[in-house]
Design an enzyme around this catalytic site. Structure first.
Site, short mmCIF file in Angstrom:
data_model
loop_
_atom_site.label_atom_id
_atom_site.label_comp_id
_atom_site.label_asym_id
_atom_site.label_seq_id
_atom_site.Cartn_x
_atom_site.Cartn_y
_atom_site.Cartn_z
N ASP A 290 59.07 31.56 19.01
CA ASP A 290 57.84 31.58 19.78
C ASP A 290 58.25 31.62 21.27
O ASP A 290 59.43 31.50 21.61
CB ASP A 290 56.95 30.36 19.46
CG ASP A 290 55.50 30.64 19.79
OD1 ASP A 290 54.62 29.99 19.22
OD2 ASP A 290 55.25 31.56 20.61
C1 GLC Z 1 52.24 32.12 22.29
C2 GLC Z 1 51.83 31.71 20.90
C3 GLC Z 1 52.21 32.72 19.85
C4 GLC Z 1 52.11 34.10 20.47
C5 GLC Z 1 53.23 34.21 21.49
C6 GLC Z 1 53.21 35.55 22.24
O1 GLC Z 1 52.63 31.02 23.02
O2 GLC Z 1 52.23 30.43 20.42
O3 GLC Z 1 51.33 32.54 18.75
O4 GLC Z 1 52.25 35.10 19.49
O5 GLC Z 1 53.21 33.15 22.44
O6 GLC Z 1 52.07 35.63 23.03
#
Ligand code: GLC
Length: 751
Positions: A290
């Protein structure tokens, strides 16, 4: 092998041919991957494991200075495997061209984005879609999202989010499928199939991503990014199965998360990612971290520094690093220092290259960059029809105690009250990165399609003007201006449609709340209106279950309309005027009070479940044990009667369950017939009930349908503490009904 007829022989030959072709294609891809891998330097391999966020004007001149310049240089060196948040065929083509033509091996980029419930044409938020229990509509919704996302150059979405959660304080419940594992598994599969289609190399399908692996939805106290600490029974029986369902459906990527799970950051958890996901489940795609979750192992107190977090992430099976810069800065050195075996890097790179081959990016890196498609497909009328259909099916009629609904078209003097009734952004929810502002049809606009007798009053302001993706939402709790006008309008109207709820940015990521009532002065407004006109239809526009106990006691009609996306107002108007009979069922429990949370239907019995003449039994001294509205609850403009439950344990060990459902009203309606089991005694305690089957059926007025369910070991078994799936003999309860709270009851004994 003998064949009864030439047709059978023909089928066998074509099957063998196709199978051989598929195997040849896979071998061919694997050979190409190995050939490419053999040519790659260590830095180029690490580059494939590196994902950057795009935030500069790609079509402008090369950025000078700062992160953008570094990213630009790395792109040219082939040290970037993927970009996120770059959209538009021109922008994507420009970056792809830079990498394909200027880097040494020209390995194409994969472009990712949060296409959570649509790109330009937005479907209802996923929690709302889940309330439809309509798997075909959900799959179609994901397909439409894939068509629009791929039209702007994207080939990968960070969805579906399959986190089970029992805590509506957590803002991201809007993004998932609610509290139930079985429903969550079916929806995970439908969404993966919708995004990926049958052929990932087609330019209108995109790679999906099951997230967040794992247990992010169990954040303590519902506080965002907080620790999760759960037992193996919850992990194995509640949290993991939707991920497994996504893997079995062929999901190409999995995203891990920010959270600690039982003391270990999931982004550094080799048991989760290597032993379970890639080992036991045989997942062949790749794991993306993430956003900066790899680097966050430092503040978690697990990694000494960025380099150490790179080591832990790589060893744990996090194949691609989203915006930590950990791998691109340190992984090559870690390999050279012998701290990370190059074989682990090779495995990650193979996984990433395989997905790029399957997307067809090596055949044509510009496959998703057709500018003609771009405009033609966004906001396409067909897409609006799809998302409107999804919205219609997602609404849940929570209460309908009088004859207010459906509204008569010649109804005179309909008052529409509430700031959210005119809102054209909040219905789009918080994950609406790609959509344009003001593109939701408001409730007011929708209602005016049906009636000329609609008058609007906003009532007091609810939300500040500056709400956006980054800021806290400001809520007005003092300025009552607008209240008198709204009350006066209500007083002089026949019926009042009140649209109350949350701002679109009060749920979603980083939007946890400790109080779950209507924000601001909305309840004050509702009480003031109710005092002068009890004929109120309350339309809720929210991203999570709310504590609406006063409303439930005093308002005769309550429609849960969630955040329904682009066609929100049109869909709500159709339901209010009876052009569609609401058919949704709650995918998540509505608590009476925050103090009950976590409250969910498939709880354990405890050792003292029953009321005693004293206080020594499982209960609260100041609140009931039951929820306000239970999982699976939802009413209709008609009624359904259940009868004739039949349970037949068959020789092969499967259990056939039949029930008759009759539409006893005078309008057509759809019913979600739900099947629950209870394993009465097992080697570990099992929940008092578990959803193990459902069918959404349309039944004309006065007609009866017989539903059949087949229960196999898959439905009757559970995971023990060793993560072994076991099916144990003994007594089982069965319930078939239109909610988890009520239905025909029976039982059987499993030998
Ligand atoms: C965010 C979220 C994740 C998302 C990623 C890209 O913080 O936790 O679900 O896909 O970053 O935006």
């Amino acid at each position: 092998m003998t064949f009864k007829n030439p047709f059978q022989l023909g089928c066998f030959i074509s099957f063998m041919f196709l199978n051989t072709m598929l195997m040849a294609q896979t071998t061919d891809t694997n050979t190409k991957i190995e050939d490419l891998l053999a040519q790659m330097t260590l830095e180029e391999k690490v580059g494939q494991m590196n994902q950057y966020n795009g935030f500069w004007d790609v079509t402008g001149p090369a950025p000078e200075g700062g992160n953008a310049a570094i990213k630009y240089e790395h792109l040219k060196k082939g040290w970037v495997g993927s970009m996120l948040n770059v959209t538009g065929t021109e922008e994507v083509r420009k970056l792809q061209k830079l990498v394909v033509e200027e880097s040494r091996l020209g390995i194409p980029l994969i472009f990712g984005y949060d296409v959570i419930h649509g790109y330009k044409t937005l479907a209802p938020i996923p929690l709302a879609e889940s309330a439809s229990w309509d798997l075909e509509a959900i799959e179609e919704s994901a397909r439409v999202a894939a068509v629009e996302a791929s039209a702007v150059g994207l080939n990968w979405t960070f969805a579906p989010m399959v986190d089970i959660s029992r805590d509506p304080r957590w803002g991201r419940v809007m993004e998932g499928a609610g509290e139930d594992t079985y429903l969550g598994m079916q929806i995970a599969k439908a969404r993966v199939n919708g995004f990926q289609g049958k052929d990932l190399s087609q330019p209108n399908t995109i790679a999906a991503c099951a997230k967040h692996f794992a247990a992010y939805g169990f954040a303590e106290a519902g506080k965002e990014y907080n620790t999760t600490d759960i037992g193996t029974s919850t992990l194995y029986n509640t949290v993991l199965p939707p991920f497994k369902a996504a893997v079995d459906a062929g999901v190409k990527t999995v995203m891990n998360g920010f959270n600690l799970l039982n003391g270990v950051p999931v982004t550094g958890d080799a048991h989760l990612q290597r032993d379970i996901l890639k080992g036991k489940w045989g997942f062949e795609g790749f794991v993306i971290s993430d956003w900066a979750s790899i680097s966050e192992m430092v503040p978690h107190g697990i990694a000494n520094d960025l380099k150490h977090s790179a080591e832990l992430g790589a060893k744990a099976g996090s194949d691609m690093d989203m915006e930590s810069y950990a791998y691109v800065r340190h992984l090559a050195d870690l390999v050279k220092e012998g701290k990370v075996p190059e074989a682990l890097v090779d495995d990650a790179v193979r996984r990433i290259l395989k997905v790029k081959f399957e997307l067809g990016l090596f055949d044509d890196p510009y496959r998703y960059c057709d500018a003609k498609q771009e405009e033609a497909l966004l906001y396409h009328e067909d897409h609006k029809a799809s998302v409107q259909n999804m919205a219609l099916k997602s609404m849940v009629l929570l209460k309908n105690e009088n004859t207010l609904l459906p509204l008569a078209k010649d109804q005179t003097k309909i008052a529409v009250i509430g700031e959210l009734a005119a809102e054209k952004n909040s219905p789009l929810g918080s994950w609406r990165l790609g959509s344009d502002d003001g593109t939701a049809v408001s409730v007011l606009e929708g209602l005016k399609q049906f009636s000329d007798n609609v008058t609007y009053a906003s009532g007091p302001k609810v939300f500040g003007e500056n709400a956006n993706f980054l800021n806290e939402v400001v809520v007005n709790t003092e300025d009552t201006s607008g209240m008198d006008e709204a009350v006066a309008l209500a007083k002089n109207s026949e019926v009042v449609v009140m649209v109350l709820g949350e701002h679109g940015f009060q749920s979603g990521e980083a939007r946890s709340r400790t109080e779950l009532g209507l924000p601001g002065l909305q309840l004050d407004l509702l009480k003031a209106v109710q005092a002068v006109n009890p004929n109120i239809v309350l339309v809720l526009m929210n991203g999570r279950p709310l504590t609406i106990t006063w409303e439930a006691e005093h308002i005769p009609t309550i429609l849960e309309a969630w955040q329904l996306g682009t066609e929100s107002g049109n869909a709500i108007a159709k339901v209010l005027f009876g052009a569609y009979n609401p058919s949704g069922k709650l995918p998540m429990t509505f608590p009476r009070s925050v103090g009950q949370i976590p409250i969910y239907y498939n709880h354990f019995n405890t050792g003292r479940p029953n009321p005693e003449p004293n206080v020594f039994w499982s209960h609260y001294s100041d609140e009931e044990n039951t929820p306000l509205y239970p999982f699976g609850h939802g009413l209709s403009y008609t009624n359904f009667a259940y009868e004739d439950l039949k349970i037949n344990v068959r020789d092969d060990g499967t259990v056939k369950v039949n029930a008759k459902v009759t539409n006893t009203g005078d309008v057509f309606g759809e019913e979600v017939v739900q099947l629950y089991i209870q394993d009465k005694k097992a080697s570990i305690a099992r929940p008092v009930q578990e959803l193990k089957g459902f069918q959404k059926v349309g039944i004309p007025a006065g007609e009866t349908k017989t539903l059949t369910f087949i229960l196999t070991d898959k439905e009757l078994g559970f995971f023990n503490h060793k993560h072994e799936f076991v099916v144990e003999p003994g007594k089982f309860g069965i319930m078939v009904g239109g909610s988890s709270a009520d239905g025909l009851k029976g039982g059987f004994t499993k030998k």
